[in-house]
Design an enzyme around this catalytic site. Structure first.
Site, PDB file in Angstrom:
ATOM      1  N   GLU A  75       0.702  -1.042   0.041  1.00 41.49           N
ATOM      2  CA  GLU A  75       0.131  -0.046   0.009  1.00 41.49           C
ATOM      3  C   GLU A  75       0.886   1.125   0.075  1.00 41.49           C
ATOM      4  O   GLU A  75       1.881   1.340   0.468  1.00 41.49           O
ATOM      5  CB  GLU A  75      -0.953  -0.186   1.215  1.00 41.49           C
ATOM      6  N   LYS A 100      -9.891   1.819  -2.297  1.00 45.12           N
ATOM      7  CA  LYS A 100     -10.238   1.393  -0.962  1.00 45.12           C
ATOM      8  C   LYS A 100     -11.606   1.683  -0.483  1.00 45.12           C
ATOM      9  O   LYS A 100     -11.848   2.950  -0.667  1.00 45.12           O
ATOM     10  CB  LYS A 100      -9.075   2.222  -0.204  1.00 45.12           C
ATOM     11  N   CYS A 123      -5.606  -2.970   2.714  1.00 45.96           N
ATOM     12  CA  CYS A 123      -5.318  -2.767   3.973  1.00 45.96           C
ATOM     13  C   CYS A 123      -6.554  -3.098   5.077  1.00 45.96           C
ATOM     14  O   CYS A 123      -7.079  -4.102   5.106  1.00 45.96           O
ATOM     15  CB  CYS A 123      -4.582  -1.366   4.328  1.00 45.96           C
TER      16      CYS A 123
END
Length: 272
Positions: free
Chosen positions: A40, A109, A150
């Site tokens: 990331e 995300k 994440c």
């Protein structure tokens, strides 16, 4: 299929970061990896105050370089994530390239990392980023992959949607910190693999104690039985592992969790 993870040291120098990524991708490819994953925010520090400074679109320097190296090496590449600049704002976005250097998908995300653990860590991605709203499943000749980023890994609903969409490998570029990493990283990677009976791949930056945000490291792969296939330590490293996609089908057939689901009883009913 051999898969590689590049656990790279991220600095404040974007060009240096991109150069490091290229070097580690080459190393992974030389070891036989045909699908390679970066961490990331591999182009910049993980700092909400810096994302706008480093932001670029898919035609920017970082993604152009990643497309070029994927084409040159003939590999598929999950290019970690970058702050993606768009007319509506900045997303935390992972671009996926095929072996011809074409962008074949991207994941923005979905769950922004807004947390406050008193005395430990406070972080608000929503101060500078906007959230995506799509489940990302991408078919390649090697495998069907689901991609999250994440904090997305903490939400089992998203991984389950990817598995139901055909994903055999779940890929999460991530950057857990020194509070959440030791407590939850390994557990979550194994859990998402076990829940969905697929491989789960989590790629972290290497640990940099002098950074404003210190990543945990420990990039790793778990198999469909929930066992750890390989794991890095905290230092810069390239790890590779052979993925047996037949194991996904074999385990799903023997222990048919997805088939035995009961979605008819999962809806919330007050008073029950």
């Amino acid at each position: 299929m051999r898969l590689g993870i590049c656990q790279m040291q991220v600095t404040e120098d974007k060009e240096k970061n991109v150069g490091t990524a290229v070097e580690m991708i080459v190393e992974a490819a030389e070891r036989g990896a045909r699908l390679i994953v970066l961490p990331e925010m591999f182009t910049c520090p993980y700092d909400v105050n810096l994302f706008s400074e480093y932001a670029e679109d898919e035609n920017g320097y970082s993604i152009r370089t990643m497309r070029s190296i994927a084409r040159e090496l003939g590999i598929h590449l999950v290019a970690g994530s970058i702050p993606e600049e768009t007319p509506e704002g900045i997303y935390n976005t992972s671009f996926v390239m095929d072996d011809g250097g074409n962008i074949i998908g991207k994941h923005r995300k979905v769950h922004l990392f807004d947390i406050n653990v008193p005395g430990e860590i406070s972080f608000r991605e929503s101060d500078s980023l906007i959230a995506g709203d799509s489940v990302t499943v991408i078919e390649t000749p090697q495998c069907v992959m689901g991609v999250g980023i994440c904090y997305d890994m903490r939400f089992p609903e998203l991984s389950r949607m990817m598995a139901l969409g055909g994903a055999e490998v779940l890929i999460f570029p991530g950057a857990f910190n020194m509070t959440t990493g030791p407590a939850h990283w390994r557990l979550l990677v194994r859990s998402r693999a076990l829940d969905n009976q697929c491989y789960c791949v989590a790629a972290s930056p290497a640990r940099n104690p002098s950074a404003s945000y210190v990543a945990y490291g420990h990039s790793m792969i778990a198999d469909p039985w929930g066992s750890v296939v390989c794991e890095a330590d905290a230092s810069p490293s390239v790890i590779t592992a052979d993925i047996d996609l037949e194991a996904v089908e074999r385990i799903r057939r023997k222990l048919p969790l997805l088939r035995n689901r009961r979605p008819d009883v999962y809806g919330w009913r007050s008073g029950v």
